[in-house]
Write an enzyme that holds these catalytic residues in place. Structure first.
Site, mmCIF file in Angstrom:
data_model
loop_
_atom_site.group_PDB
_atom_site.id
_atom_site.type_symbol
_atom_site.label_atom_id
_atom_site.label_comp_id
_atom_site.label_asym_id
_atom_site.label_seq_id
_atom_site.Cartn_x
_atom_site.Cartn_y
_atom_site.Cartn_z
ATOM 1 N N CYS A 137 -11.944 -22.480 -4.937
ATOM 2 C CA CYS A 137 -10.784 -22.253 -5.801
ATOM 3 C C CYS A 137 -9.853 -23.454 -5.709
ATOM 4 C CB CYS A 137 -10.041 -20.986 -5.403
ATOM 5 S SG CYS A 137 -8.532 -20.710 -6.374
ATOM 6 N N CYS A 163 -1.745 -21.302 -4.691
ATOM 7 C CA CYS A 163 -1.905 -19.847 -4.690
ATOM 8 C C CYS A 163 -2.402 -19.409 -3.322
ATOM 9 C CB CYS A 163 -2.890 -19.418 -5.778
ATOM 10 S SG CYS A 163 -3.194 -17.627 -5.816
ATOM 11 N N CYS A 202 -5.601 -15.250 -1.868
ATOM 12 C CA CYS A 202 -6.851 -15.064 -1.122
ATOM 13 C C CYS A 202 -6.723 -15.740 0.242
ATOM 14 C CB CYS A 202 -8.032 -15.617 -1.907
ATOM 15 S SG CYS A 202 -8.319 -14.788 -3.476
ATOM 16 N N CYS A 204 -8.748 -18.473 -12.670
ATOM 17 C CA CYS A 204 -8.958 -17.788 -11.388
ATOM 18 C C CYS A 204 -10.394 -17.274 -11.287
ATOM 19 C CB CYS A 204 -7.977 -16.625 -11.249
ATOM 20 S SG CYS A 204 -8.250 -15.615 -9.764
ATOM 21 N N GLN A 224 -8.605 1.414 -9.871
ATOM 22 C CA GLN A 224 -9.117 0.414 -8.940
ATOM 23 C C GLN A 224 -9.465 -0.874 -9.681
ATOM 24 O OE1 GLN A 224 -8.960 0.610 -5.831
ATOM 25 N NE2 GLN A 224 -9.201 2.708 -5.130
ATOM 26 N N PHE A 228 -3.272 13.679 -4.232
ATOM 27 C CA PHE A 228 -3.048 12.288 -4.644
ATOM 28 C C PHE A 228 -4.241 11.843 -5.499
ATOM 29 C CE2 PHE A 228 -1.571 13.029 -0.277
ATOM 30 C CZ PHE A 228 -0.211 12.803 -0.384
ATOM 31 N N GLU A 250 -1.491 15.305 -8.622
ATOM 32 C CA GLU A 250 -1.014 13.924 -8.727
ATOM 33 C C GLU A 250 0.372 13.948 -9.364
ATOM 34 O OE1 GLU A 250 -0.131 10.179 -8.858
ATOM 35 O OE2 GLU A 250 -2.040 10.712 -7.913
ATOM 36 N N ASN A 307 -6.260 11.014 -0.949
ATOM 37 C CA ASN A 307 -6.348 9.586 -1.275
ATOM 38 C C ASN A 307 -4.926 9.064 -1.465
ATOM 39 O OD1 ASN A 307 -7.331 7.050 -2.115
ATOM 40 N ND2 ASN A 307 -7.335 7.689 -4.248
ATOM 41 N N CYS A 343 -6.369 3.100 1.650
ATOM 42 C CA CYS A 343 -6.272 1.656 1.449
ATOM 43 C C CYS A 343 -5.486 1.006 2.583
ATOM 44 C CB CYS A 343 -5.618 1.351 0.100
ATOM 45 S SG CYS A 343 -3.948 2.019 -0.067
#
Length: 377
Positions: free
Chosen positions: A3, A11, A14, A87, A212, A241, A262, A307, A334
């Protein structure tokens, strides 16, 4: 992955790009296992790996520069715009779209918002693609409705140039803060959502709905959840959720009683649409607070699927589940750190199995799926 923007220091999204991908996976797996209980054994399934490039289905672009020469990408702390149209995380289908969007910005007179001067209108451009049919959703985040008429007037040109734009909307974000979107969404097209399919399950992406960003890994995550739940042979479950219903709809059999909760009415509308398309008759989705819904119930189903956002399910819901004792808790997270804290509080449960899903390559972040089983007294 190579990249140029990362190599130049422009940037930093990442942060693990210097690590070999195999080492990224090893470090994530070690991080996960370090957080989990050491006083009993559980099954550790192999991590699900991701493509290393072109895996994202969404671009979030800060708009800077001038109306004649807009820059789509990010803004450095000192205010300079960085173009991220090349990107390597974006699919190849995005590449021809960005130049046309830049031309449209000039045609419609959408002056990029200048943070220092607090002037201008266009703050962000958000582009999402359905991998099912490659249709796209485009959202313009504006400071006000001042340029809305101009945008509408120029829209036919954009639609002629990019017929794959199935959904186009404007979000109004008037606050001078680093907030991606505001409350008001104005849909400019007849179609209001993208159609998507994961493992033959129809799902729908609305402008303000969460979805996602790594669809291949998300498909594996949903399929795994469905496979684990089918092994348990349960009749009733809650999906707390639940978002647009991805987990619950993968776990529900024809006669399963599924209740999905939700807070977002938009997401619930999508979940209901999917359930209708699948012909599921014992499924109910409600727009409520997940913790509030659970605490109002005097009984629980055999399985509770959670979740939650990064903060976890929290002490109140942990205490409730620990006292009500559903046979199984399927926890998708997550943020393994808050999940581990919640599991520690769920003292009546033990981990049966756990699996890491590398939803966010080249970063320290990942998703994890954990099956908790009620311990026999």
């Amino acid at each position: 992955m190579q990249c140029a923007r990362s190599s130049a220091g422009d940037c930093h999204s990442c942060g693990w790009l210097s690590l070999a991908y195999s080492e990224q996976i090893n470090q994530k797996q070690h991080n996960l296992l370090d957080l989990l209980p050491k006083n009993y054994a559980f099954t550790q399934l192999a991590p699900v790996e991701s493509q290393q490039v072109k895996f994202r289905n969404k671009a979030k672009m800060v708009v800077s520069g001038s109306v004649e020469k807009p820059i789509l990408g990010l803004r450095k702390p000192e205010g300079e715009g960085v173009d991220l149209c090349q990107c390597p995380l974006y699919p190849a289908s995005f590449e021809p779209v960005f130049p046309i969007l830049k031309t449209f910005i000039a045609k419609a007179g959408l002056v990029p918002y200048n943070v220092e001067r607090r002037r201008g209108e266009l703050k962000f451009i958000l582009l999402t693609e359905s991998r099912h049919n490659h249709s796209m959703m485009l959202r313009f985040v504006l400071r006000s409705e001042k340029k809305l008429a101009q945008l509408r007037q120029a829209l036919p040109w954009l639609q002629a140039q990019l017929p794959q734009l199935a959904v186009i909307s404007v979000n109004i974000q008037p606050v001078h803060m680093a907030i991606l979107e505001g409350e008001q969404e104005i849909v400019l097209t007849e179609k209001t959502f993208l159609d998507e399919y994961f493992n033959e399950i129809p799902l729908h992406i609305r402008p303000k709905g969460f979805f996602q960003t790594n669809p291949d890994v998300a498909a594996s995550l949903y399929a795994t959840a469905g496979h684990w739940v089918k092994e348990l042979q349960i009749n009733r479950l809650w999906d707390l959720f639940c978002g647009s219903g991805g987990f619950g709809l993968h776990c529900a059999q024809k006669n399963t009683e599924l209740t999905g909760i939700e807070i977002s009415p938009e997401a619930i509308e999508c979940a209901r649409l999917s359930a209708n398309e699948l012909g599921l008759e014992h499924v109910e989705f409600q727009a409520l607070d997940s913790t509030g819904f659970a605490l109002a119930k005097e009984s629980v189903p055999e399985l509770v699927l959670v979740n939650p956002p990064r903060r976890g399910i929290g002490e109140t819901l942990c205490d409730y589940l620990n006292s009500m004792k559903p046979r199984f808790i399927l926890y998708s997270s997550c943020n393994a750190q808050t999940m581990a804290k919640d599991i520690q509080q769920l003292s009546h449960y033990r981990i049966d199995r756990v699996q890491l899903f590398d939803m966010f390559p080249h970063t320290a972040h990942y998703e994890v799926l954990t099956l908790l089983v009620l311990q026999q007294s």
